[in-house]
Each structure stands twice: as structure tokens, then as C-alpha cells.
Design an enzyme around this catalytic site. Structure first.
Site, PDB file in Angstrom:
ATOM      1  N   TYR A  88     -37.590 -44.185 -44.358  1.00 32.79           N
ATOM      2  CA  TYR A  88     -38.397 -45.342 -43.950  1.00 32.79           C
ATOM      3  C   TYR A  88     -37.582 -46.609 -44.216  1.00 32.79           C
ATOM      4  O   TYR A  88     -37.009 -46.764 -45.296  1.00 32.79           O
ATOM      5  CB  TYR A  88     -39.696 -45.377 -44.767  1.00 32.79           C
TER       6      TYR A  88
ATOM      7  N   GLU B 192     -40.319 -52.227 -38.417  1.00 36.36           N
ATOM      8  CA  GLU B 192     -40.499 -51.000 -39.190  1.00 36.36           C
ATOM      9  C   GLU B 192     -39.890 -49.822 -38.439  1.00 36.36           C
ATOM     10  O   GLU B 192     -40.196 -49.622 -37.270  1.00 36.36           O
ATOM     11  CB  GLU B 192     -41.995 -50.758 -39.431  1.00 36.36           C
TER      12      GLU B 192
END
Ligand code: GDP
Ligand code: MN
Length: 383
Positions: free
Chosen positions: A107, A195
Site C-alpha cells: 500500500y 492511493e
């Protein structure tokens, strides 16, 4: 404004961030064609702006173009529902992308951390899953690196963060490069959030952004004409979409007392006062400075499109805005929309006397102060 995955990947690839090859379409036949061109081994992804898209059935892997095409046909026009978005969203476009082999999922994000008063980079070796869940169950697994507003981010700071997040040593060089590109893309695109989840590591050790979410700061959209054109359609709520078309700053809050004010601060105070008086605000709506009667009417109209609204509070402090213009707008809306719900208006400032005079003798209830206005609308709406 949230960009779709395909737009986000386009943007990021312009900054040299590696993304899988793919194309977007709203036509199933074309989807099969894209899948064929990519060699058949593809992933078909619904382009909807909602969390939990994969779990909702909006992301599927295929080995051949025929099956991918058949799924595309089924997916386009379908409503996807997820835990994060129970009312769901209709799929209009799909992304057909080259399917990648994933060995590990990470991530990576760049976002504004209001508490830290700066942008930060967030990294975790626990990618692929919901980051909120990681934050709740294993907060240690998320590493935050503040970006110094003057100096930016040094390579060693990124490396330190990657090591702390336990990102495998063999990909750290690539990750440093990707993160620097993300930080640049963030600044140069006026983003408020980028993101990458998952940032995928392939079996050969190469990393690629398998999913991407970019959100552009709304107040900078005038610098991004290409996105501005699609901003209204990207709104998640039909009323917010309508507001965006009308150029009105509006946020739906889910309650039943409609609120209009001028200036974000005054509107927020009004929300607080309504809450304090026991009411549930339906919205945040800022008419803006210098609002003319026509615009006020348009705002009232917008609020009335929310069928939950039981009462309307108008709180104006006239500076540039003339209160008589506001009063005219309220009256026009009252007449044209045949408003039956209670309306309380507190108007003060420039041309307030003229404004109040216009409202006298109508069904609009006047109030002297914000507190009084909030109390009255709550009393009348819930009577
Ligand atoms: P999201 O649910 O909206 O976050 O959609 P994602 O694009 O992140 O996809 C969800 C999950 O599907 C990812 O975490 C991956 O595990 C998987 N996935 C997506 N694309 C691919 C791909 O190209 N190859 C493989 N093997 N898995 C993929
Ligand atoms: Mn994802």
C-alpha cells in the site's frame, strides 16, 4: 474531485509511474477487442467511485477475451453494491487491463495530513486489503513519512520508511523511485490524495500500480479543464452532482433541516446551532458572496430536491451580499416551488432592513439571531 481508476492511471503514467496496459470502454464488444489485443489474460474492472469494488464483484480476472467480453456485457449497466456504498452505483465504464501476476501486495499513498499540517507518504506491506481495517487492527503496519514543505522528501527518508514498513529490500529502489514520482504527481496535479492499493510486486520483482485512486482538490479544478468537464458526473450523490452543475458548494449531510448561509464559517455555525437545538442538518450549502436573487432561488430549489427536508433555515450576513437580493430570491423560490415547509430567515448586514421589509407579511418566520433562528426552525419543523 475523485478521478476514476483509468483517469488516475493515465495521470500517474504521465509522471512515469508504472501501470499495467489497458483501455477504458462502455461497449462490451469493444471490451472483448481490448482483451484480445492484450493477449486474453486480462482483468475487467468496473469504473465506479466506491470502496469495496473488488468484493462487490466489480473486479474479475480472465484467461481469454471471450469470457472477458461476456463479463463486460454483464457488468456494464449493472448496479454494484458494497458495504461502503450500500445504495450502490451503476457501472457505465469498464477498464480492461493486462492481468499481472502478483507475488506481494503493498500500500502506498500520498495525502494531506491535517493534524501533521503537511503532506505525508503512507506505506504498508499489508496492501490489497482495506487500509482502514489495517489501521484499526494493526496500526504499526502503516508507516507515515511527513513531506517537508520546503525541502520535500529525501531518498534516505523514503528508504527509512520502506525499511520500517518491512517492504522487501529487493524492491526498495523501485519504491523510492515510484514514491518520488507520486509526490511530484501529487504536487503538480493539485491532488489532495493519491492511493495505490495494491502496489503489486510481480514474481520477477518488478512493481506496478495495479489500482490507483487520485483525488484532485476541487478549488484547483479551474487549472484542470479536462477533469472539470467530468466533475459533475463523478459526484457520488445525485444532489451533489446537481449542485456541481449549478456551481453551488453543497454537501449532503443526511438530516432533515435544510440550511443555507453565506460563507463557509457562517454555514458551519448554523449547522452547530441546529444540532445544539436538537435538529439534524440536511446539508451544508454556501451561497457564496454577492449572491443575487436568482442564485438564492437556485439554492433553495436544490435543497428542496432532498425529499427528507422538513424545514429550511436561511442565515445570511450581508457584506458584499445584499440582504434585499436574498429576500427576493427566497420569495421567488417560495412562490415558484410552492414551498409548504416552514422557513426561518435570519438576515443581517448590508440592506438588512430592506430585506426584512420584503419578507414581512409573508409566511417566512424572521429571527434576530442565529441561535433564535435554529431554535425556531427545529420547533417548527418537528412540530
Ligand atoms: P478495489 O477492490 O476497488 O480496491 O479493486 P482493486 O483494483 O484493488 O482489485 C482488488 C483486488 O483484485 C486486488 O487487491 C488484487 O488482489 C486483485 N487484482 C486486481 N487486478 C489484478 C491483476 O491484474 N492480477 C491479479 N492477480 N490480481 C488482481
Ligand atoms: Mn484497490
Amino acid at each position: 474531485m475523485k478521478l476514476h481508476e483509468y483517469q488516475s492511471k493515465d495521470l500517474l503514467s504521465r509522471f512515469g509511474v508504472p501501470v499495467p496496459a489497458g483501455d477504458v470502454t462502455s461497449d462490451p464488444a469493444q471490451a472483448a477487442g481490448i482483451a484480445k489485443r492484450l493477449g486474453g489474460k486480462v482483468v475487467v474492472k468496473a469504473q465506479v467511485l466506491m470502496g469495496g469494488r473488488g468484493k462487490a464483484g466489480g473486479v474479475k480476472l480472465f484467461d481469454n477475451a471471450e469470457e472477458a467480453g461476456a463479463f463486460a456485457k454483464e457488468l456494464i449497466g449493472k448496479r454494484l453494491v458494497s458495504i461502503q456504498n450500500p445504495s450502490g452505483m451503476i457501472v457505465e465504464k469498464i477498464l480492461v487491463a493486462e492481468q499481472i501476476d502478483i507475488a506481494k501486495e503493498f500500500y502506498v499513498a500520498v495525502l494531506l495530513d491535517r493534524a501533521a499540517q503537511r503532506n505525508i507518504v503512507m506505506i504498508s506491506a499489508k496492501g490489497g486489503m482495506d487500509i482502514e481495517e489495517v489501521a484499526a487492527t494493526d496500526p504499526e503496519a502503516i508507516v507515515k513519512i511527513p513531506v517537508d514543505p520546503a525541502w520535500g522528501l529525501a531518498d534516505f527518508e523514503i528508504r527509512e520508511g520502506l525499511a520500517k514498513a518491512e517492504i522487501p529490500a529487493n524492491v526498495r529502489g523501485q519504491m523510492v523511485d515510484m514514491i518520488k514520482r507520486l509526490v511530484r504527481a501529487y504536487a503538480e496535479s493539485d491532488a489532495e490524495m493519491i492511493e495505490i492499493n495494491p502496489c503489486a510486486m510481480m514474481p520477477d520483482g518488478k512493481i506496478v500500480a495495479a489500482d490507483a485512486k487520485v483525488s484532485i482538490e476541487d478549488n484547483a479544478l479551474f487549472r484542470h479543464a479536462d477533469y472539470k468537464a467530468t466533475s459533475a458526473e463523478s459526484a457520488e450523490d445525485p444532489l451533489e452532482e446537481e449542485a456541481s452543475k449549478r456551481g453551488i458548494a453543497y454537501v449532503r449531510l443526511g438530516g432533515d433541516i435544510g440550511i443555507i448561509g453565506n460563507g463557509a464559517g457562517l454555514v458551519m455555525c448554523s449547522l452547530d446551532e441546529v444540532n445544539a437545538a436538537g435538529g439534524r442538518p440536511a446539508d451544508f450549502l454556501d451561497v457564496g458572496g454577492g449572491a443575487q436573487a436568482e442564485r438564492v432561488k437556485s439554492c433553495v430549489e436544490l435543497i428542496m430536491m432532498d425529499s427528507n427536508v422538513k424545514g429550511l433555515l436561511i442565515n445570511i450576513f450581508g457584506g458584499i451580499t445584499r440582504c434585499d437580493e436574498v429576500a427576493k430570491g427566497i420569495l421567488a423560490a417560495l412562490e415558484e416551488l410552492n414551498l409548504k415547509i416552514p422557513v426561518v430567515a435570519r438576515i443581517e448586514g448590508t440592506a438588512a432592513d430592506e430585506g426584512r421589509a420584503l419578507l414581512r407579511g409573508t409566511r417566512i418566520v424572521p429571527a434576530e439571531t442565529m441561535q433564535e433562528a435554529a431554535g425556531k426552525i427545529v420547533e417548527l419543523a418537528y412540530a
